[in-house]
Design a protein around this motif. Structure first.
Motif, PDB file in Angstrom:
ATOM      1  N   VAL A  89      60.603  10.635  14.038  1.00 33.37           N
ATOM      2  CA  VAL A  89      62.030  10.474  14.505  1.00 33.37           C
ATOM      3  C   VAL A  89      62.909  11.002  13.597  1.00 33.37           C
ATOM      4  O   VAL A  89      63.134  10.856  12.294  1.00 33.37           O
ATOM      5  N   LEU A  90      63.907  11.627  14.410  1.00 30.13           N
ATOM      6  CA  LEU A  90      64.828  12.483  13.671  1.00 30.13           C
ATOM      7  C   LEU A  90      65.960  11.587  13.222  1.00 30.13           C
ATOM      8  O   LEU A  90      66.174  10.607  13.773  1.00 30.13           O
ATOM      9  N   TYR A  91      66.780  11.874  12.080  1.00 26.31           N
ATOM     10  CA  TYR A  91      67.822  11.217  11.608  1.00 26.31           C
ATOM     11  C   TYR A  91      67.683   9.876  11.512  1.00 26.31           C
ATOM     12  O   TYR A  91      68.499   9.136  11.786  1.00 26.31           O
ATOM     13  N   LEU A  92      66.705   9.524  10.743  1.00 31.36           N
ATOM     14  CA  LEU A  92      66.581   7.739  10.464  1.00 31.36           C
ATOM     15  C   LEU A  92      67.392   7.647   9.335  1.00 31.36           C
ATOM     16  O   LEU A  92      67.650   6.315   9.342  1.00 31.36           O
TER      17      LEU A  92
ATOM     18  N   ALA B 209      72.134  -1.248  24.086  1.00 30.70           N
ATOM     19  CA  ALA B 209      70.590  -1.812  23.554  1.00 30.70           C
ATOM     20  C   ALA B 209      70.007  -0.694  22.759  1.00 30.70           C
ATOM     21  O   ALA B 209      69.321  -0.782  21.801  1.00 30.70           O
ATOM     22  N   GLN B 210      70.155   0.587  23.165  1.00 33.91           N
ATOM     23  CA  GLN B 210      69.481   1.793  22.716  1.00 33.91           C
ATOM     24  C   GLN B 210      70.050   2.081  21.239  1.00 33.91           C
ATOM     25  O   GLN B 210      69.460   2.497  20.352  1.00 33.91           O
ATOM     26  N   TYR B 211      71.524   1.947  20.989  1.00 33.71           N
ATOM     27  CA  TYR B 211      71.969   1.906  19.652  1.00 33.71           C
ATOM     28  C   TYR B 211      71.583   1.036  18.842  1.00 33.71           C
ATOM     29  O   TYR B 211      71.128   1.333  17.667  1.00 33.71           O
ATOM     30  N   GLU B 212      71.545  -0.157  19.237  1.00 28.69           N
ATOM     31  CA  GLU B 212      70.796  -1.153  18.332  1.00 28.69           C
ATOM     32  C   GLU B 212      69.466  -0.927  17.953  1.00 28.69           C
ATOM     33  O   GLU B 212      69.065  -1.334  16.949  1.00 28.69           O
ATOM     34  N   MET B 213      68.577  -0.518  19.121  1.00 22.69           N
ATOM     35  CA  MET B 213      67.256  -0.305  18.826  1.00 22.69           C
ATOM     36  C   MET B 213      67.180   0.823  17.879  1.00 22.69           C
ATOM     37  O   MET B 213      66.523   0.659  16.711  1.00 22.69           O
ATOM     38  N   ALA B 214      67.843   1.951  18.017  1.00 26.20           N
ATOM     39  CA  ALA B 214      68.147   3.047  16.902  1.00 26.20           C
ATOM     40  C   ALA B 214      68.419   2.542  15.497  1.00 26.20           C
ATOM     41  O   ALA B 214      67.728   2.913  14.538  1.00 26.20           O
ATOM     42  N   TYR B 215      69.332   1.656  15.540  1.00 24.56           N
ATOM     43  CA  TYR B 215      69.643   0.857  14.096  1.00 24.56           C
ATOM     44  C   TYR B 215      68.380   0.337  13.596  1.00 24.56           C
ATOM     45  O   TYR B 215      68.224   0.369  12.278  1.00 24.56           O
ATOM     46  N   ARG B 216      67.843  -0.370  14.271  1.00 25.35           N
ATOM     47  CA  ARG B 216      66.641  -1.427  13.749  1.00 25.35           C
ATOM     48  C   ARG B 216      65.307  -0.251  13.356  1.00 25.35           C
ATOM     49  O   ARG B 216      64.707  -0.528  12.528  1.00 25.35           O
TER      50      ARG B 216
END
Lengths: 89, 477
Positions: B228-231, B270-277
């Protein structure tokens, strides 16, 4: 940053550029609060501000205050990621 | 406030969703409770589930059932003879062979051996898989309506040949919800087979959520480099700072949602939050440092090379351990129109050891009991040769009238061979299993009644199995 000397003018300018409308009062408030928090953080930690400004291909404008520029970068990041910026309802 | 026009556009679902979420200050709290969101997953099964999650090993292109699982020793005697019309029965052929002057029967080039206590015939091209045959349920009587890749893959994955409906992984995560809030409920891993050609089509819409909220779409991991990019956060932005940035963003997006009531805005939040986690959970997921040497021995040397089928199988086990609901692998390159003997051998080398390893590994960790493992492609291949039949070379065209898949794990009867095809391996003669029957059965193992998992869209009720599908009772444990 050149769109005005006051934070509110800058917020109105940026918000309108990405959404096509002017922000409402509470939206301005949220973004101004965001700006102040980051301005304080980058003022206290100038080295961290410089780190952030070194990211990306475009060189930074050295005539602009680094802490200010870094704080507005953070505001811009929020604006560019708004649902309203990305999709039209 | 809501404008009048906006209110008139509200769907029932959005209105009830809003009622559940509430307004004002309560809205922000609801963000952290995804079960309160509009079109939230149904979140419960219809009856006790045998499997909690699925690992779907999709063999893209259509592997030859004749060489791999459906042993027809008598075809040797008919090798090179014309396929009788009585067998062909005027079935639709693809335009790649429909104008052929001759349809010579080709017997399997690979040998077969009875394996395990069940004594099931397994191709000598799959020696490792043969070691675990007693855990498999081999279905030789699958049949589909499509004869070309895209409609056939779309049909198997969405229950409809035309694009636009939700993928099975989306239906299932919608139906059952996710059990890991730090990883997506539906993850897709891609690998390129050794015989894959650049033109093999595989589009992201195959794991799309169709008309279901887009939070249920599959999340594809990249097959090379970082999955996954830009983690990582950029320099100058500490993790606590990222949190603050997302808080401001969420406040503004939430306000926009309150004005618009479009559930897709909730999806984005929700997807922004998922990306954060995922910034924390994905590095932990993909760090293989703590995997033992024995594990790498089990999956084979390729397991150390990101993006290979072997590496994806190991990753699939790690996703299963973390309770990801639907783990979809695609391995490309099974489309042997020509050079079948050499290319099929390569494809089998890619997958044989990793498939067996995944099964053994899940079993030794106690995960096979509640993981449903599915192996197969979108159709089978023809008994007759595509192009000229040469002594050591031939091809096979697409064939939807019969093909083989295998299932294993939660809810499936192990050590069973189900269904039969005719002497030519051209038609199903016993216990046919249609694509809708397969999908109904997979849902059944997960505790879902396929006739009750329904979503209304544009005035019509939709199901994964449309108005069809019978659960295949004899293959259930």
């Amino acid at each position: 940053m050149r769109a005005g000397s006051e934070p509110v003018a800058r917020i109105r300018h940026g918000f309108r550029r990405v959404t096509g409308r002017l922000p409402q009062e509470d939206e301005i408030e949220m973004l101004e609060k965001h700006y102040r928090r980051w301005r304080d953080e980058y003022r206290d930690n100038p080295a961290v501000a410089l780190q952030l400004l070194a990211v990306g291909e475009a060189p930074r404008d050295p005539t602009l205050d680094a802490a200010e520029l870094a704080a507005w970068t953070s505001v811009a990041s929020v604006l560019l990621n708004l649902d309203e910026t990305i999709s039209k309802e | 406030m809501l404008s009048r026009e906006r209110l008139l556009l509200l769907t029932r679902r959005q209105l009830f969703g809003r009622a559940a979420v509430g307004i004002g200050t309560a809205a922000l709290a609801a963000l952290l409770k995804p079960e309160l969101l509009a079109a939230a997953p149904v979140g419960k099964s219809h009856f006790p589930a045998r499997a909690k999650r699925v690992i779907y090993l999709f063999m893209h292109g259509g592997p030859s059932q004749l060489e791999l699982f459906d042993h027809k020793p008598d075809l040797k005697k008919r090798h090179g003879e014309e396929l009788p019309d009585s067998v062909r029965r005027g079935r639709r052929l693809t335009t790649m062979t429909s104008s052929q002057k001759a349809f010579p029967v080709v017997s399997s080039f690979s040998g077969f051996t009875r394996r395990g206590r069940s004594g099931a015939w397994v191709s000598d091209l799959l020696p490792r898989l043969g070691e675990v045959v007693d855990d498999l349920c081999i279905i030789r009587s699958l049949h589909t309506e499509a004869i070309n890749h895209d409609p056939a893959v779309t049909f198997l994955q969405t229950g409809h040949q035309q694009p636009g409906r939700p993928s099975m992984g989306s239906w299932i995560t919608y139906g059952l919800g996710s059990e890991n809030r730090d990883l997506p409920g539906f993850v897709v891993l891609l690998s390129r087979g050794s015989a894959a050609r650049p033109g093999d089509p595989l589009q992201a819409r195959l794991w799309g959520s169709g008309f279901l909220p887009s939070s249920y779409q599959g999340v594809g991991f990249r097959s090379s480099g970082d999955p996954v990019l830009y983690l990582s956060n950029p320099p100058g932005l500490p993790r606590a700072g990222r949190r603050h940035q997302l808080d401001t963003l969420q406040q503004l997006n939430r306000k926009h949602y309150d004005a618009m009531l479009d559930p897709e805005i909730q999806t984005r939040i929700a997807q922004y939050e998922m990306a954060y986690r995922m910034q924390a959970s994905v590095p932990e997921l993909t760090n293989l440092d703590r995997e033992s040497a024995r594990t790498f021995e089990l999956y084979g040397p390729q397991a150390r090379i990101p993006g290979t089928f072997a590496a994806n199988c190991l990753l699939a086990r790690r996703l299963a351990e973390r309770d990801v609901r639907f783990i979809q692998l695609y391995h490309r390159g099974w489309d042997q129109h020509y050079n079948l003997p050499s290319d099929l051998r390569l494809q089998c080398q890619d997958i044989d050891q990793p498939c067996a390893a995944l099964l053994k590994d899940l079993k030794q960790r106690g995960l096979l009991d509640d993981t449903l493992l599915v192996w197969g492609g979108e159709f089978g291949r023809t008994t007759y040769s595509q192009g000229k039949l040469e002594p050591s070379n031939f091809g096979r065209d697409h064939h939807g009238a019969c093909f083989t898949m295998w299932l294993a794990g939660g809810g499936i009867k192990p050590g069973l061979v189900y269904g039969e095809t005719d002497d030519y391996c051209y038609n199903v003669v016993k216990d046919p299993v249609h694509v809708h029957d397969l999908n109904a059965t997979l849902l059944h193992c997960l505790g879902i009644d396929h006739t009750k998992l329904i979503y209304r869209f544009q005035g019509r009720d939709y199901r994964l199995t449309d108005v069809h599908g019978e659960v295949v009772q004899p293959i259930l444990a």
